[in-house]
Design a protein around this motif. Structure first.
Motif, PDB file in Angstrom:
ATOM      1  N   THR A  21      -1.611  -2.773 -12.787  1.00 20.59           N
ATOM      2  CA  THR A  21      -1.240  -2.660 -13.947  1.00 20.59           C
ATOM      3  C   THR A  21       0.262  -2.784 -13.421  1.00 20.59           C
ATOM      4  N   HIS A  23       3.739  -1.627 -14.302  1.00 19.85           N
ATOM      5  CA  HIS A  23       4.749  -0.620 -14.202  1.00 19.85           C
ATOM      6  C   HIS A  23       5.295  -0.242 -15.240  1.00 19.85           C
ATOM      7  N   THR A  25       6.855   3.640 -17.885  1.00 16.66           N
ATOM      8  CA  THR A  25       6.249   5.025 -18.711  1.00 16.66           C
ATOM      9  C   THR A  25       6.658   5.033 -20.195  1.00 16.66           C
TER      10      THR A  25
ATOM     11  N   SER B  11      -1.978   3.910  -5.603  1.00 15.63           N
ATOM     12  CA  SER B  11      -1.087   2.595  -6.020  1.00 15.63           C
ATOM     13  C   SER B  11      -1.308   1.902  -4.791  1.00 15.63           C
ATOM     14  N   THR B  21      -3.789  -0.287  -9.022  1.00 17.69           N
ATOM     15  CA  THR B  21      -4.695   1.801  -9.062  1.00 17.69           C
ATOM     16  C   THR B  21      -5.671   1.586  -8.900  1.00 17.69           C
ATOM     17  N   THR B  66       1.622   8.426  -3.374  1.00 22.49           N
ATOM     18  CA  THR B  66       2.002   7.548  -3.755  1.00 22.49           C
ATOM     19  C   THR B  66       0.763   7.139  -3.922  1.00 22.49           C
TER      20      THR B  66
END
Lengths: 229, 229
Positions: A21, A23, A25, B11, B21, B66
């Protein structure tokens, strides 16, 4: 004026339970969408399930995508129907091809052969101490936008990490030319925090600096409107 | 009775902008926490930023982690202070070590040397068609729980994809023995949808089936309370 905004980050599946993924938001995309909707512009927001989004409202269309392939398919349909595209999404550069044990890699007489393999299992399982994941370059989504709609105003994004302002501008301007973008929003992860978001909107000759997401949203719209006059 | 629940997925960072993730929404953890809090039990929920969570309330402590390293550190502190641990979190099996071009891998006389390398850059950039990511096995968090607190009741989770019930039970019971768990909640991704969640709670001799997250939450608490009597 119809504005297409991308936000959030794509994910590329390794198998059914894991993915890589990027990152993001989605907060800048949300702020831009809200500000432009408040000015009675039409906004289409292409984003991801986990990204933050504006409340549903008149003038706003939200389309959710997952990986680069679904993003490409979605944008090919949407780009010709919009006047402006602000491509703030963090798009995966590479996508998983094959994951295997270090032992298989070592035992392989020609590593290229492994690039032809795929994982059949839904959950790649291994007891090895090391695994190796082969990844293939994804298509550069931004390079297709002007092909799909030569008349669209394109604002690309370039995020680097811990570089000089010189290097940031150099990379941003290379992207500007390469992708026939009208502007690139250039930013460095080191300048992004909970309360601030340092960035430069650059074209071939100019640059305009911003210190917060709200300022970024304002300067982009200001320059877009100037160009339309 | 103090219950420690883990939920969501860890992750593992590849660099400052990308990570691998494990998918998990945290919804089962949320349902369990809410049901147990409603019975006036104390709940500590160890979860991730993106996972869904109960509203803040009396009796509930939420701790965000995390990656596997932060999960280990957190659990080592919390496990000795709890009576029951329900470990539903999807934990990464492997963590990135080094990412490089296919060309460097091909040119390397000894691939093992690449395992000693690390990426210094904040954002790994490449123009190569293929990249290679080396990953190292993470510590098996569940295997430490009874070392940290031999008296804790441990409910582990095993998620497989598209396997027979026989294989699912076999893998679940191997985990039961290996990790000294009291129960394993065994489930197959193919049995999980928006409206249903097929699963079996297994110990050495028994198995109890459930068809929804609410049923899973109920059967786990029922069996936990039976063992405490």
């Amino acid at each position: 004026m119809k504005i297409l905004i991308t936000s959030g980050g794509t994910s590329e599946a390794i198998d059914q339970v894991r993915s890589i993924t990027n990152h993001a938001t989605g907060s800048l995309g949300k702020i831009m969408a809200e500000k432009y909707l408040a000015k009675e512009l039409e906004v289409t927001l292409v984003t991801t399930k986990t990204a933050v989004k504006p409340e549903p409202q008149l003038g706003l269309t939200i389309v959710e995508i997952t990986d680069v392939a679904s993003l490409m398919e979605t944008l090919e349909q949407l780009v010709p129907k919009h006047d402006v595209m602000i491509h703030s999404m963090a798009v995966s550069d590479y996508s998983p091809v094959y994951m295997t044990s270090l032992d298989e890699v070592k035992a392989s007489p020609n590593i290229d052969n492994l690039l032809e393999k795929t994982n059949a299992e839904g959950k790649i399982s291994s007891t090895d101490d090391y695994q190796v994941l082969f990844l293939k370059k994804t298509p550069k989504v931004i390079s297709f936008i002007k092909q799909w709609n030569p008349a669209i105003q394109l604002i690309g994004f370039k995020l680097l990490v811990n570089v000089t302002k010189e290097e940031l501008f150099q990379v941003a301007r290379a992207s500007l030319i390469h992708n026939q973008a009208d502007y690139i929003l250039a930013n460095d992860l080191a300048d992004i925090g909970p309360e601030r978001h340092g960035a430069y909107l650059v074209d071939h000759e100019h640059s305009y600096s911003a210190q917060a997401k709200e300022e970024i949203a304002d300067i982009i719209l200001e320059k877009v409107l100037e160009k339309r006059r």
